[in-house]
Design a protein around this motif. Sequence first.
Motif, PDB file in Angstrom:
ATOM      1  N   THR A  60       0.843  -1.190   0.000  1.00 52.95           N
ATOM      2  CA  THR A  60       0.000   0.000   0.000  1.00 52.95           C
ATOM      3  C   THR A  60       0.880   1.242   0.000  1.00 52.95           C
ATOM      4  O   THR A  60       2.002   1.215   0.497  1.00 52.95           O
ATOM      5  N   THR A  61       0.363   2.294  -0.598  1.00 54.72           N
ATOM      6  CA  THR A  61       1.039   3.586  -0.610  1.00 54.72           C
ATOM      7  C   THR A  61       0.173   4.561   0.167  1.00 54.72           C
ATOM      8  O   THR A  61      -1.022   4.680  -0.093  1.00 54.72           O
ATOM      9  N   VAL A  62       0.758   5.261   1.113  1.00 52.67           N
ATOM     10  CA  VAL A  62       0.021   6.199   1.955  1.00 52.67           C
ATOM     11  C   VAL A  62       0.004   7.580   1.287  1.00 52.67           C
ATOM     12  O   VAL A  62       1.021   8.033   0.761  1.00 52.67           O
ATOM     13  N   VAL A  63      -1.164   8.221   1.320  1.00 52.50           N
ATOM     14  CA  VAL A  63      -1.323   9.574   0.790  1.00 52.50           C
ATOM     15  C   VAL A  63      -1.606  10.500   1.972  1.00 52.50           C
ATOM     16  O   VAL A  63      -2.576  10.304   2.701  1.00 52.50           O
ATOM     17  N   PHE A  64      -0.735  11.485   2.141  1.00 56.12           N
ATOM     18  CA  PHE A  64      -0.874  12.436   3.244  1.00 56.12           C
ATOM     19  C   PHE A  64      -1.590  13.703   2.804  1.00 56.12           C
ATOM     20  O   PHE A  64      -1.599  14.042   1.622  1.00 56.12           O
ATOM     21  N   LYS A  65      -2.157  14.414   3.766  1.00 58.22           N
ATOM     22  CA  LYS A  65      -2.806  15.694   3.513  1.00 58.22           C
ATOM     23  C   LYS A  65      -1.776  16.718   3.053  1.00 58.22           C
ATOM     24  O   LYS A  65      -0.590  16.601   3.345  1.00 58.22           O
ATOM     25  N   LYS A  66      -2.248  17.748   2.344  1.00 57.94           N
ATOM     26  CA  LYS A  66      -1.371  18.756   1.737  1.00 57.94           C
ATOM     27  C   LYS A  66      -0.391  19.405   2.704  1.00 57.94           C
ATOM     28  O   LYS A  66       0.771  19.568   2.391  1.00 57.94           O
ATOM     29  N   ASN A  67      -0.829  19.809   3.842  1.00 60.29           N
ATOM     30  CA  ASN A  67      -0.004  20.601   4.759  1.00 60.29           C
ATOM     31  C   ASN A  67       0.687  19.755   5.833  1.00 60.29           C
ATOM     32  O   ASN A  67       1.017  20.272   6.893  1.00 60.29           O
ATOM     33  N   THR A  68       0.919  18.501   5.544  1.00 59.72           N
ATOM     34  CA  THR A  68       1.561  17.615   6.518  1.00 59.72           C
ATOM     35  C   THR A  68       2.978  18.109   6.814  1.00 59.72           C
ATOM     36  O   THR A  68       3.764  18.311   5.886  1.00 59.72           O
ATOM     37  N   PRO A  69       3.303  18.303   8.085  1.00 54.46           N
ATOM     38  CA  PRO A  69       4.652  18.753   8.435  1.00 54.46           C
ATOM     39  C   PRO A  69       5.711  17.704   8.073  1.00 54.46           C
ATOM     40  O   PRO A  69       5.447  16.500   8.119  1.00 54.46           O
ATOM     41  N   GLN A  70       6.886  18.175   7.733  1.00 61.77           N
ATOM     42  CA  GLN A  70       7.983  17.275   7.373  1.00 61.77           C
ATOM     43  C   GLN A  70       8.317  16.323   8.516  1.00 61.77           C
ATOM     44  O   GLN A  70       8.678  15.174   8.288  1.00 61.77           O
ATOM     45  N   SER A  71       8.162  16.783   9.739  1.00 63.81           N
ATOM     46  CA  SER A  71       8.466  15.920  10.890  1.00 63.81           C
ATOM     47  C   SER A  71       7.558  14.688  10.918  1.00 63.81           C
ATOM     48  O   SER A  71       7.983  13.595  11.294  1.00 63.81           O
TER      49      SER A  71
ATOM     50  N   LEU B  76      -0.203  -5.604   4.967  1.00 65.01           N
ATOM     51  CA  LEU B  76       0.387  -5.348   3.656  1.00 65.01           C
ATOM     52  C   LEU B  76       1.717  -4.648   3.869  1.00 65.01           C
ATOM     53  O   LEU B  76       1.904  -3.952   4.864  1.00 65.01           O
ATOM     54  N   GLU B  77       2.625  -4.791   2.922  1.00 69.44           N
ATOM     55  CA  GLU B  77       3.861  -4.020   2.989  1.00 69.44           C
ATOM     56  C   GLU B  77       3.499  -2.556   2.766  1.00 69.44           C
ATOM     57  O   GLU B  77       2.713  -2.227   1.885  1.00 69.44           O
ATOM     58  N   VAL B  78       4.037  -1.685   3.579  1.00 67.53           N
ATOM     59  CA  VAL B  78       3.795  -0.251   3.412  1.00 67.53           C
ATOM     60  C   VAL B  78       5.055   0.355   2.818  1.00 67.53           C
ATOM     61  O   VAL B  78       6.139   0.232   3.377  1.00 67.53           O
ATOM     62  N   LYS B  79       4.894   0.977   1.666  1.00 66.29           N
ATOM     63  CA  LYS B  79       6.037   1.597   1.000  1.00 66.29           C
ATOM     64  C   LYS B  79       6.524   2.800   1.809  1.00 66.29           C
ATOM     65  O   LYS B  79       5.727   3.561   2.323  1.00 66.29           O
ATOM     66  N   LYS B  80       7.842   2.951   1.911  1.00 66.11           N
ATOM     67  CA  LYS B  80       8.404   4.114   2.580  1.00 66.11           C
ATOM     68  C   LYS B  80       8.147   5.381   1.765  1.00 66.11           C
ATOM     69  O   LYS B  80       8.094   6.475   2.295  1.00 66.11           O
ATOM     70  N   GLU B  81       7.983   5.221   0.456  1.00 64.22           N
ATOM     71  CA  GLU B  81       7.652   6.347  -0.396  1.00 64.22           C
ATOM     72  C   GLU B  81       6.180   6.676  -0.176  1.00 64.22           C
ATOM     73  O   GLU B  81       5.346   5.799  -0.117  1.00 64.22           O
ATOM     74  N   TYR B  82       5.877   7.919  -0.052  1.00 60.96           N
ATOM     75  CA  TYR B  82       4.508   8.360   0.201  1.00 60.96           C
ATOM     76  C   TYR B  82       4.124   9.377  -0.861  1.00 60.96           C
ATOM     77  O   TYR B  82       4.967   9.821  -1.642  1.00 60.96           O
ATOM     78  N   LYS B  83       2.857   9.743  -0.862  1.00 60.78           N
ATOM     79  CA  LYS B  83       2.376  10.776  -1.768  1.00 60.78           C
ATOM     80  C   LYS B  83       1.695  11.856  -0.936  1.00 60.78           C
ATOM     81  O   LYS B  83       1.247  11.600   0.169  1.00 60.78           O
ATOM     82  N   ILE B  84       1.643  13.049  -1.494  1.00 60.14           N
ATOM     83  CA  ILE B  84       0.944  14.170  -0.868  1.00 60.14           C
ATOM     84  C   ILE B  84      -0.279  14.462  -1.751  1.00 60.14           C
ATOM     85  O   ILE B  84      -0.160  14.501  -2.986  1.00 60.14           O
ATOM     86  N   GLU B  85      -1.430  14.683  -1.128  1.00 58.63           N
ATOM     87  CA  GLU B  85      -2.632  14.941  -1.927  1.00 58.63           C
ATOM     88  C   GLU B  85      -2.446  16.199  -2.762  1.00 58.63           C
ATOM     89  O   GLU B  85      -1.700  17.100  -2.395  1.00 58.63           O
ATOM     90  N   LYS B  86      -3.119  16.227  -3.890  1.00 58.37           N
ATOM     91  CA  LYS B  86      -3.018  17.372  -4.816  1.00 58.37           C
ATOM     92  C   LYS B  86      -3.981  18.457  -4.453  1.00 58.37           C
ATOM     93  O   LYS B  86      -4.955  18.310  -3.844  1.00 58.37           O
TER      94      LYS B  86
END
Length: 59
Positions: free
Chosen positions: A20-31, A49-59
């Motif tokens: 699975t790939t996690v999608v974060f909200k736009k203003n998610t802090p880098q921390s 499921l394996e969780v990918k270390k690569e994530y996406k930020i919502e558009k």
Amino acid sequence: MVEITTWVKTSKDNLKENYTTVVFKKNTPQSILDLFQKNTDLFSTLLGLEVKKEYKIEK
């Protein structure tokens, strides 16, 4: 982990490849993003499921 999940918008599962790939909200802090990358094993255990270390930020 609760701190991370409050910033998660959704996740995109690929059941064929068992990850699975996690999608974060736009203003998610880098921390939070850094914390997520350090703790993907916890999410893998919870989701089954394996969780990918690569994530996406919502558009």
